[in-house]
Design a protein around this motif. Structure first.
Motif, PDB file in Angstrom:
ATOM      1  N   ALA A   1      47.068  41.222  47.726  1.00 45.34           N
ATOM      2  CA  ALA A   1      47.035  41.097  46.264  1.00 45.34           C
ATOM      3  C   ALA A   1      45.587  41.183  45.818  1.00 45.34           C
ATOM      4  CB  ALA A   1      47.654  39.768  45.821  1.00 45.34           C
ATOM      5  N   THR A   2      45.378  41.772  44.661  1.00 43.92           N
ATOM      6  CA  THR A   2      44.024  41.833  44.121  1.00 43.92           C
ATOM      7  C   THR A   2      44.081  41.566  42.632  1.00 43.92           C
ATOM      8  OG1 THR A   2      41.940  43.077  44.202  1.00 43.92           O
ATOM      9  CG2 THR A   2      43.903  44.312  43.588  1.00 43.92           C
ATOM     10  N   ARG A   3      42.937  41.595  42.003  1.00 42.10           N
ATOM     11  CA  ARG A   3      42.827  41.237  40.588  1.00 42.10           C
ATOM     12  C   ARG A   3      42.155  42.362  39.823  1.00 42.10           C
ATOM     13  NH1 ARG A   3      37.938  36.806  41.587  1.00 42.10           N
ATOM     14  NH2 ARG A   3      36.470  38.308  42.416  1.00 42.10           N
ATOM     15  N   LEU A   4      42.471  42.433  38.574  1.00 43.94           N
ATOM     16  CA  LEU A   4      41.843  43.404  37.686  1.00 43.94           C
ATOM     17  C   LEU A   4      41.035  42.623  36.673  1.00 43.94           C
ATOM     18  CD1 LEU A   4      41.851  46.523  37.179  1.00 43.94           C
ATOM     19  CD2 LEU A   4      43.522  46.089  35.393  1.00 43.94           C
ATOM     20  N   LEU A   5      39.710  42.751  36.780  1.00 45.81           N
ATOM     21  CA  LEU A   5      38.827  41.961  35.933  1.00 45.81           C
ATOM     22  C   LEU A   5      38.197  42.824  34.845  1.00 45.81           C
ATOM     23  CD1 LEU A   5      36.954  39.825  38.601  1.00 45.81           C
ATOM     24  CD2 LEU A   5      38.991  39.245  37.289  1.00 45.81           C
ATOM     25  N   GLN A   6      37.762  42.171  33.795  1.00 49.89           N
ATOM     26  CA  GLN A   6      37.059  42.861  32.722  1.00 49.89           C
ATOM     27  C   GLN A   6      35.813  43.527  33.280  1.00 49.89           C
ATOM     28  OE1 GLN A   6      38.177  42.804  29.392  1.00 49.89           O
ATOM     29  NE2 GLN A   6      36.718  44.465  29.125  1.00 49.89           N
ATOM     30  N   GLY A   7      35.728  44.833  33.136  1.00 48.56           N
ATOM     31  CA  GLY A   7      34.565  45.552  33.634  1.00 48.56           C
ATOM     32  C   GLY A   7      34.597  45.804  35.113  1.00 48.56           C
ATOM     33  N   GLY A   8      35.603  45.249  35.825  1.00 43.15           N
ATOM     34  CA  GLY A   8      35.749  45.487  37.250  1.00 43.15           C
ATOM     35  C   GLY A   8      34.693  44.824  38.105  1.00 43.15           C
ATOM     36  N   GLN A   9      34.016  43.802  37.596  1.00 38.43           N
ATOM     37  CA  GLN A   9      32.928  43.199  38.365  1.00 38.43           C
ATOM     38  C   GLN A   9      33.445  42.120  39.296  1.00 38.43           C
ATOM     39  OE1 GLN A   9      29.573  43.986  38.490  1.00 38.43           O
ATOM     40  NE2 GLN A   9      29.655  42.595  40.233  1.00 38.43           N
TER      41      GLN A   9
ATOM     42  N   PRO B   1      51.071  54.211  47.652  1.00 36.07           N
ATOM     43  CA  PRO B   1      52.039  53.402  48.399  1.00 36.07           C
ATOM     44  C   PRO B   1      51.392  52.335  49.271  1.00 36.07           C
ATOM     45  CG  PRO B   1      51.804  55.578  49.390  1.00 36.07           C
ATOM     46  CD  PRO B   1      51.007  55.598  48.127  1.00 36.07           C
ATOM     47  N   PHE B   2      50.066  52.293  49.296  1.00 42.07           N
ATOM     48  CA  PHE B   2      49.359  51.384  50.198  1.00 42.07           C
ATOM     49  C   PHE B   2      48.943  50.103  49.461  1.00 42.07           C
ATOM     50  CE2 PHE B   2      48.386  55.879  51.186  1.00 42.07           C
ATOM     51  CZ  PHE B   2      49.216  55.996  52.290  1.00 42.07           C
ATOM     52  N   ARG B   3      48.362  49.173  50.188  1.00 41.70           N
ATOM     53  CA  ARG B   3      47.916  47.929  49.572  1.00 41.70           C
ATOM     54  C   ARG B   3      46.804  48.181  48.555  1.00 41.70           C
ATOM     55  NH1 ARG B   3      48.398  42.966  53.763  1.00 41.70           N
ATOM     56  NH2 ARG B   3      50.525  43.384  54.442  1.00 41.70           N
ATOM     57  N   PRO B   4      46.708  47.334  47.528  1.00 43.43           N
ATOM     58  CA  PRO B   4      47.390  46.059  47.283  1.00 43.43           C
ATOM     59  C   PRO B   4      48.807  46.242  46.760  1.00 43.43           C
ATOM     60  CG  PRO B   4      45.934  46.555  45.452  1.00 43.43           C
ATOM     61  CD  PRO B   4      45.704  47.633  46.473  1.00 43.43           C
ATOM     62  N   PHE B   5      49.666  45.275  47.090  1.00 49.00           N
ATOM     63  CA  PHE B   5      51.043  45.284  46.634  1.00 49.00           C
ATOM     64  C   PHE B   5      51.237  44.415  45.391  1.00 49.00           C
ATOM     65  CE2 PHE B   5      52.347  46.051  51.298  1.00 49.00           C
ATOM     66  CZ  PHE B   5      52.133  47.409  51.154  1.00 49.00           C
ATOM     67  N   VAL B   6      50.252  43.598  45.063  1.00 50.93           N
ATOM     68  CA  VAL B   6      50.302  42.759  43.863  1.00 50.93           C
ATOM     69  C   VAL B   6      48.999  42.945  43.105  1.00 50.93           C
ATOM     70  CG1 VAL B   6      50.482  40.412  42.940  1.00 50.93           C
ATOM     71  CG2 VAL B   6      51.782  41.054  45.003  1.00 50.93           C
ATOM     72  N   LEU B   7      49.107  43.191  41.809  1.00 46.99           N
ATOM     73  CA  LEU B   7      47.930  43.306  40.944  1.00 46.99           C
ATOM     74  C   LEU B   7      48.064  42.280  39.834  1.00 46.99           C
ATOM     75  CD1 LEU B   7      45.314  44.741  40.145  1.00 46.99           C
ATOM     76  CD2 LEU B   7      46.691  46.353  38.816  1.00 46.99           C
ATOM     77  N   ALA B   8      47.114  41.361  39.782  1.00 45.65           N
ATOM     78  CA  ALA B   8      47.123  40.302  38.781  1.00 45.65           C
ATOM     79  C   ALA B   8      46.045  40.586  37.748  1.00 45.65           C
ATOM     80  CB  ALA B   8      46.887  38.938  39.432  1.00 45.65           C
ATOM     81  N   SER B   9      46.418  40.498  36.487  1.00 41.98           N
ATOM     82  CA  SER B   9      45.496  40.881  35.416  1.00 41.98           C
ATOM     83  C   SER B   9      45.651  39.953  34.225  1.00 41.98           C
ATOM     84  CB  SER B   9      45.778  42.327  34.992  1.00 41.98           C
ATOM     85  OG  SER B   9      44.950  42.712  33.910  1.00 41.98           O
ATOM     86  N   THR B  10      44.617  39.910  33.429  1.00 45.58           N
ATOM     87  CA  THR B  10      44.706  39.294  32.105  1.00 45.58           C
ATOM     88  C   THR B  10      45.005  40.421  31.117  1.00 45.58           C
ATOM     89  OG1 THR B  10      42.309  39.530  31.854  1.00 45.58           O
ATOM     90  CG2 THR B  10      43.127  37.434  32.728  1.00 45.58           C
TER      91      THR B  10
ATOM     92  N   ALA C   1      43.509  33.062  41.881  1.00 41.85           N
ATOM     93  CA  ALA C   1      44.392  32.270  42.730  1.00 41.85           C
ATOM     94  C   ALA C   1      45.466  33.139  43.379  1.00 41.85           C
ATOM     95  CB  ALA C   1      45.035  31.147  41.906  1.00 41.85           C
ATOM     96  N   ILE C   2      46.031  34.051  42.625  1.00 42.39           N
ATOM     97  CA  ILE C   2      47.077  34.926  43.167  1.00 42.39           C
ATOM     98  C   ILE C   2      46.516  35.799  44.278  1.00 42.39           C
ATOM     99  CG2 ILE C   2      48.511  36.927  42.615  1.00 42.39           C
ATOM    100  CD1 ILE C   2      49.023  35.653  39.870  1.00 42.39           C
ATOM    101  N   ALA C   3      45.376  36.437  44.022  1.00 41.41           N
ATOM    102  CA  ALA C   3      44.790  37.340  45.014  1.00 41.41           C
ATOM    103  C   ALA C   3      44.441  36.588  46.295  1.00 41.41           C
ATOM    104  CB  ALA C   3      43.548  38.022  44.437  1.00 41.41           C
ATOM    105  N   ALA C   4      43.846  35.417  46.158  1.00 38.39           N
ATOM    106  CA  ALA C   4      43.404  34.669  47.335  1.00 38.39           C
ATOM    107  C   ALA C   4      44.570  34.112  48.137  1.00 38.39           C
ATOM    108  CB  ALA C   4      42.466  33.537  46.907  1.00 38.39           C
ATOM    109  N   LEU C   5      45.494  33.430  47.465  1.00 38.63           N
ATOM    110  CA  LEU C   5      46.538  32.713  48.192  1.00 38.63           C
ATOM    111  C   LEU C   5      47.600  33.644  48.766  1.00 38.63           C
ATOM    112  CD1 LEU C   5      46.917  29.614  45.843  1.00 38.63           C
ATOM    113  CD2 LEU C   5      45.708  29.768  48.035  1.00 38.63           C
ATOM    114  N   LEU C   6      48.033  34.647  48.010  1.00 40.35           N
ATOM    115  CA  LEU C   6      49.035  35.571  48.552  1.00 40.35           C
ATOM    116  C   LEU C   6      48.456  36.400  49.696  1.00 40.35           C
ATOM    117  CD1 LEU C   6      51.068  36.946  45.495  1.00 40.35           C
ATOM    118  CD2 LEU C   6      51.570  35.025  47.005  1.00 40.35           C
ATOM    119  N   SER C   7      47.212  36.840  49.553  1.00 38.44           N
ATOM    120  CA  SER C   7      46.600  37.628  50.625  1.00 38.44           C
ATOM    121  C   SER C   7      46.407  36.783  51.878  1.00 38.44           C
ATOM    122  CB  SER C   7      45.257  38.198  50.155  1.00 38.44           C
ATOM    123  OG  SER C   7      45.436  39.103  49.080  1.00 38.44           O
TER     124      SER C   7
END
Length: 744
Positions: free
Chosen positions: A548-556, A574-583, A208-214
């Motif tokens: 914004a992007t996400r960090l997933l298990q295994g990067g898949q 210094p470049f995008r992504p500016f937000v990284l959302a992770s579990t 949700a963070i990656a999709a909506l903020l981007s």
């Protein structure tokens, strides 16, 4: 003393496991019987074998450079309407309660992963009850409106946490930036912006963070003003900076100075040297004026070689025609070459550069079929034009000076050349190895500026032709300072301190290329609809995650593989992504500190160790907060006369010599100043998490007191139960300090 000797036995015994058991038993007994005396004994004994400095004691405020920032979290009527809709669906599907889901992300059905509710809906889709079909029909607020997205209309957040996160993420105009503001600006005011690292317990939250903020960032950059739908933005994207041949015409000649570095301009007008030689410059215009003065002699030398375009064109290296100032060729713009060849015409006076350009196979190992098909033909054209007797076209003196200023200050390749030269001063500006590395970085920037969002941003802000807009954007946004800081970071991050200069610049260029080449995450948005009495579950659209992007298990990723290392490389640039959302996958073993000093706890962890682990991801060596404070406190020292290769190395050395505390924590790990590691806890009002943070911070304090002790939970429980008033115990007496004693 018997206990103290047991400590040494613990570390020296051949049977370490047996010795550790005996030691731990004695430790627990000693602490329980006489805590303050035991702390002194333990401290004196352990110092014989351990040295450890706690960050808390090394900062003036005893806060380890961590500051809590309160952000109001609101609950709006639209949030509750969505919560009620989701609750009705869950009740009709006999699924567990959805309160925690609703609190964590908006548009639950759109981002629903393999949770119990999703499993139940999938199980019941062929024969749903009437109550369930009615609930899904009524749950429009729980799904993203696909037509709104396709037409770039606003998409409400409908979630207090998401609204707060957007406020944090978009401050300092970050929604429209292509790179982070530099910590040491060479002109203008400093902007203490930061990337964001977000931790959540729920896997749907990073989606949700990656999709909506981007999506909101794309709208802010002007994508909503283009005449195409969201899904077509990338399929129909143009590549204004391409190196193709169309009907025997080379299309990208004017983009060449963005990719081919200029040793002459790099040396003639260095923004760092201008910054060091003068009082602080107020803005980009002031820097441009200084650069303009420094390239004046080069402009004069070029003026003598210019010839006007005339009917009959150009034959070989000789201009034909009779009247120099007359432009009659209807395709004069195609014949004119002064703008894209003027810098190279200066550089070919350097024999190494001439030899490098003459090879004609530059960047052969990285050229791809995405707008670079005729790259080598472009390089050959540049070589011929630079070595010709004349340059074609007759700009007036001011236009030529402005253009050379743009190239000196805004060419990504030339900025990269200076930055690489700072960390490899033994390589001349015209050394083939450093030229190759700078050209590779320049080509990577070509990819950045070909992205649809970049095109929308630059074209909405300027009426210039695109390559000129690129030069202006780089110059106005202090790209030289950005590159100097980033290259300094990479030298140590990539383990290149002892590498040969040619290897170092090549490796750094490869990392920057990787950072700029990260493709946006593809977040699948589901849609639940009722068709002929059944639940139709379909992937409705893929939303992009670049801001914004996400960090997933295994990067898949869904359909696109994003390796964890690739995401980390991009986030640590210094470049995008500016937000990284992770579990929890991102809370241990990965560092995200180079450009991030803001950490967001979407959900708080349940124990203090996890809190420490999360915040330790950005509280590292030469972290972003440290560099901001370093530049603020010591930038004036760069104004001293004498050569400086790497300004950041000089700043750290100066600060280390003047450090108030012995050791190496200051200034490399900690440095007091206006900027701290900022902790945001996005807890809804009146929720259990609103009180959890206080407990966690108290537990962390006790955890630090009990550093490295066995059975930490037991010890914490014991200490937490102490009544200091009745037992006359000062917890400060229990703190064990293993800080190395000052020499002498």
């Amino acid at each position: 003393m018997r206990f103290a000797s047991g400590i040494l036995t613990f570390f020296k015994a051949p049977d370490f496991s047996h010795a550790s058991i005996i030691f731990l038993m004695r430790l627990r007994s000693a602490v329980a019987s006489s805590p303050s005396v035991s702390a002194t004994v333990i401290e004196g004994t352990l110092r014989q074998v351990i040295a450890r400095t706690e960050r808390v004691s090394e900062t003036e405020q005893r806060d380890a450079m961590i500051r809590d920032v309160d952000v109001p979290i609101s609950v709006e009527p639209a949030d509750l309407i969505e919560a009620r809709a989701v609750a009705h669906i869950a009740a009709a599907a006999d699924a567990p309660g959805t309160v925690e889901y609703w609190k964590s992300a908006p548009y639950l059905l759109s981002f629903l992963r393999d949770y119990k509710l999703g499993q139940r809906l999938d199980h019941l889709k062929d024969a749903p009850s009437e109550a369930l079909t009615n609930a899904i029909r009524a749950a429009k607020s729980a799904q993203i409106n696909i037509e709104d997205v396709e037409n770039y209309r606003p998409v409400p957040e409908n979630n207090g946490r998401m609204r707060a996160l957007k406020t944090i993420a978009f401050q300092d105009d970050m929604a429209k930036r292509l790179w982070m503001p530099p910590s040491l600006p060479y002109f203008g005011p400093r902007v203490s912006a930061s990337k964001l690292l977000v931790f959540s317990q729920w896997a749907m939250v990073p989606d949700a963070i990656a999709a909506l903020l981007s999506y909101d960032s794309e709208r802010a950059m002007g994508m909503n003003g283009l005449n195409h739908r969201y899904s077509d933005a990338f399929r129909k994207q143009s590549q204004p900076l391409s190196f193709r041949r169309t009907k025997s015409r080379l299309t990208g000649l004017r983009a060449l100075p963005l990719v081919i570095p200029s040793p002459t301009l790099a040396a003639a007008a260095d923004p760092l040297e201008i910054f060091r030689s003068r009082a602080p410059l107020p803005d980009a215009a002031a820097m441009r004026a200084q650069v303009r003065a420094r390239v004046k002699d080069h402009a004069h030398s070029i003026l003598g070689r210019l010839r006007a375009v005339q009917r009959g064109g150009v034959t070989g290296r000789h201009f034909t025609g009779t009247r120099e100032n007359e432009v009659k060729d209807p395709d004069a713009d195609r014949i004119t070459n002064w703008d894209w060849a003027c810098a190279a015409s200066l550089d070919v006076a350097h024999a190494p550069y001439q030899s490098w350009l003459a090879r004609g196979r530059l960047l052969s190992d990285i050229i791809r079929d995405d707008g670079q098909e005729s790259w080598h033909d472009h390089v050959s054209a540049l070589r011929d034009a630079a070595n010709a007797d004349h340059l074609i076209g007759q700009p007036d003196n001011d236009s030529l000076l402005d253009h050379l200023t743009d190239l000196a200050l805004g060419s990504p390749a030339t900025c990269a050349l200076r930055a690489l030269h700072r960390i490899a001063p033994d390589l001349g500006y015209d050394d083939p190895a450093i030229l190759n590395a700078a050209a590779r970085i320049g080509m990577a920037f070509r990819g950045l500026f070909n992205q649809p969002e970049s095109q929308a941003l630059l074209r909405s802000a300027s009426d210039e032709v695109y390559w000129q807009s690129v030069l202006d954007h780089c110059a106005s946004h202090d790209l030289q300072s950005v590159m100097d800081e980033y290259v300094h970071i990479l030298v140590e991050a990539e383990g290149l301190l002892d590498a040969a200069p040619t290897q170092a610049v090549g490796s750094i260029a490869a990392v920057i290329d990787d950072a700029l080449s990260l493709k946006p995450a593809q977040i699948e948005i589901k849609q639940y609809r009722i068709k002929r009495g059944q639940i139709d579950i379909q992937p409705a659209i893929r939303m992009r995650g670049r801001f914004a992007t996400r960090l997933l298990q295994g990067g898949q990723e869904d359909g696109v593989v994003q390796r964890t290392e690739t995401v980390r490389t991009a986030f640590n640039s210094p470049f995008r992504p500016f937000v990284l959302a992770s579990t929890s996958v991102g809370q241990e073993g990965l560092d995200f500190h180079p450009y991030c000093h803001r950490i967001v706890h979407w959900n708080l962890p349940s124990n203090p160790v996890d809190l420490e682990q999360r915040e330790g991801r950005v509280h590292r060596y030469k972290n972003h907060a440290v560099r901001l404070n370093l530049a603020s406190r010591y930038a004036h020292t760069l104004h001293r006369p004498g050569p400086i290769a790497d300004p950041w190395q000089n700043l750290f050395q100066t600060a280390h010599r003047q450090a108030e505390r012995p050791g190496d924590l200051e200034p490399f790990w900690l440095l007091d100043g206006d900027v701290c590691i900022e902790r945001y806890a996005l807890s809804l009002p009146y929720s259990r998490e609103a009180t959890l943070l206080g407990w966690l911070k108290r537990s962390v304090a006790l955890y630090r007191l009990a550093f490295g002790q066995p059975r930490q939970d037991d010890l914490l429980s014991f200490l937490d139960g102490i009544d200091t008033a009745d037992d006359a115990i000062d917890l400060r007496d229990l703190q064990i300090s293993l800080r190395p004693e000052a020499k002498g």
